[in-house]
Design an enzyme around this catalytic site. Structure first.
Site, mmCIF file in Angstrom:
data_model
loop_
_atom_site.group_PDB
_atom_site.id
_atom_site.type_symbol
_atom_site.label_atom_id
_atom_site.label_comp_id
_atom_site.label_asym_id
_atom_site.label_seq_id
_atom_site.Cartn_x
_atom_site.Cartn_y
_atom_site.Cartn_z
ATOM 1 N N ASP A 67 0.825 -1.117 -0.064
ATOM 2 C CA ASP A 67 -0.173 -0.070 0.080
ATOM 3 C C ASP A 67 0.883 1.267 -0.026
ATOM 4 O OD1 ASP A 67 0.926 -0.388 2.428
ATOM 5 O OD2 ASP A 67 -0.945 -0.572 3.481
ATOM 6 N N ASP A 142 -7.030 -1.702 13.996
ATOM 7 C CA ASP A 142 -8.483 -2.021 13.751
ATOM 8 C C ASP A 142 -8.690 -3.499 12.842
ATOM 9 O OD1 ASP A 142 -7.912 -1.552 11.010
ATOM 10 O OD2 ASP A 142 -8.890 0.344 10.859
ATOM 11 N N HIS A 144 -6.907 -4.376 10.142
ATOM 12 C CA HIS A 144 -6.669 -4.465 8.771
ATOM 13 C C HIS A 144 -5.450 -4.987 8.342
ATOM 14 C CE1 HIS A 144 -4.819 0.046 9.060
ATOM 15 N NE2 HIS A 144 -3.835 -0.926 9.108
ATOM 16 N N GLU A 149 -9.556 -1.448 5.512
ATOM 17 C CA GLU A 149 -10.195 -0.984 6.748
ATOM 18 C C GLU A 149 -11.442 -1.874 6.792
ATOM 19 O OE1 GLU A 149 -8.513 0.623 8.277
ATOM 20 O OE2 GLU A 149 -7.904 2.435 7.947
HETATM 21 C C1 GLP Z 1 -0.442 0.526 8.526
HETATM 22 C C2 GLP Z 1 0.012 -0.461 7.255
HETATM 23 C C3 GLP Z 1 -0.369 -1.733 7.527
HETATM 24 C C4 GLP Z 1 0.626 -2.291 8.728
HETATM 25 C C5 GLP Z 1 -0.120 -1.635 10.048
HETATM 26 C C6 GLP Z 1 0.485 -1.755 11.159
HETATM 27 O O1 GLP Z 1 -1.684 0.745 8.556
HETATM 28 N N1 GLP Z 1 -0.822 -0.201 5.981
HETATM 29 O O2 GLP Z 1 0.283 -2.806 6.411
HETATM 30 O O3 GLP Z 1 0.128 -3.751 9.166
HETATM 31 O O4 GLP Z 1 0.244 -0.058 9.857
HETATM 32 O O5 GLP Z 1 1.628 -1.103 11.692
HETATM 33 P P1 GLP Z 1 2.507 -1.411 12.572
HETATM 34 O O6 GLP Z 1 3.189 -2.586 12.441
HETATM 35 O O7 GLP Z 1 3.145 0.035 13.050
HETATM 36 O O8 GLP Z 1 1.537 -1.768 13.923
#
Ligand code: GLP
Length: 259
Positions: A67, A142, A144, A149
């Protein structure tokens, strides 16, 4: 599903890097799906170490990132703290340390003139590469995957997606705050691979650490499959599935408590 519970973050990261490295050694021209966020940083550090110390060769590896925020892109003129693109994150945390070929790196283009058209093109590129051999995944607060989302179809494909309130809060805290950008100026949309796209990967490798992920990990692995928590789609993944957690992230799983 294979569930690996490491002692701590370092353990989790090492196990994930070992699985990725094994694939690269077996299939030097493999296609990796990569993730951003704080969680995979340790895995990337270990892969970099393996490249430098053990000669792990990325010259044939192709990558597709999950993404990117809409409206921003890599700007190497800016300091790291001011460029919050995922392209920049990947460049700093992984790619610039490896012998990966620039043309083999694919990241959704947050500056695409026609984002919808770009999304179809991205799907085509994945197909042309022969599909994703291994998709590395984190999990959002959340629930995802990527930026799928709550409310995203579990059949969804690469598309433009508005970000949830919780994601905006979480990602402001973890990334944007340090750049001095105000919360209201953060991008509110992203380009994301769809859940359906992710489910086509031959091996899904999800990692999570820390107490703050315990509740959502238990929902994702043990809860009902639902578009409210798109990571529950892991229960539907038809290929190989591995989940690697640290003790804290695994602390609310009932399966492991029964062992
Ligand atoms: C973002 C990314 C996700 C990732 C999430 C969790 O929203 N788009 O792909 O899994 O962050 O991030 P973290 O690893 O910092 O908790």
């Amino acid at each position: 599903m294979e569930l690996i519970i490491g002692k701590n973050y370092e353990d989790m990261s090492k196990s994930a890097a070992d699985i990725i490295a094994e694939l690269i050694r077996l299939k030097p021209n493999c296609v990796l799906g990569l993730a951003t966020g704080g969680t995979p940083i340790g895995t990337y550090k270990e892969l970099i170490r393996m490249h430098i110390e053990e000669g792990l060769d990325f010259s044939g590896v192709k990558t597709f990132n999950l993404d990117e925020y809409l409206g921003i892109g890599l700007d190497l003129q800016k300091p790291y703290t001011q460029d919050q693109s995922y392209a920049r994150f990947m460049h700093e945390e992984l790619f610039k340390h490896l012998n990966i070929k620039k043309e083999n790196i694919h990241i959704p283009d947050g500056l695409a003139k026609d984002p919808q058209k770009f999304c179809s093109h991205y799907e085509e590129e994945i197909k042309k590469a022969g599909g994703i051999d291994l998709q590395l995944l984190g999990i959002g607060g959340d629930g995802h995957w990527a930026f799928n989302e709550p409310g995203s179809s579990l059949y969804s494909r690469t598309r433009v997606q508005p970000l949830s309130k919780q994601t905006l809060e979480d990602n402001f805290e973890s990334f944007y705050k340090k750049s001095g950008i105000k919360k209201e100026d953060m991008p509110h949309f992203a380009i994301t691979m769809g859940v359906g796209t992710i489910l086509e990967s031959r091996h899904a490798l999800m990692i999570a650490n820390g107490k703050k992920k315990a509740e959502i990990i238990s929902k994702a692995l043990e809860g009902s499959i639902s578009w409210e928590v798109t990571a529950t789609a892991i229960q539907l993944h038809p290929g190989k599935t591995t989940v690697i957690l640290d003790k804290d992230a695994a602390s609310k799983l009932t399966w492991t408590a029964k062992e």
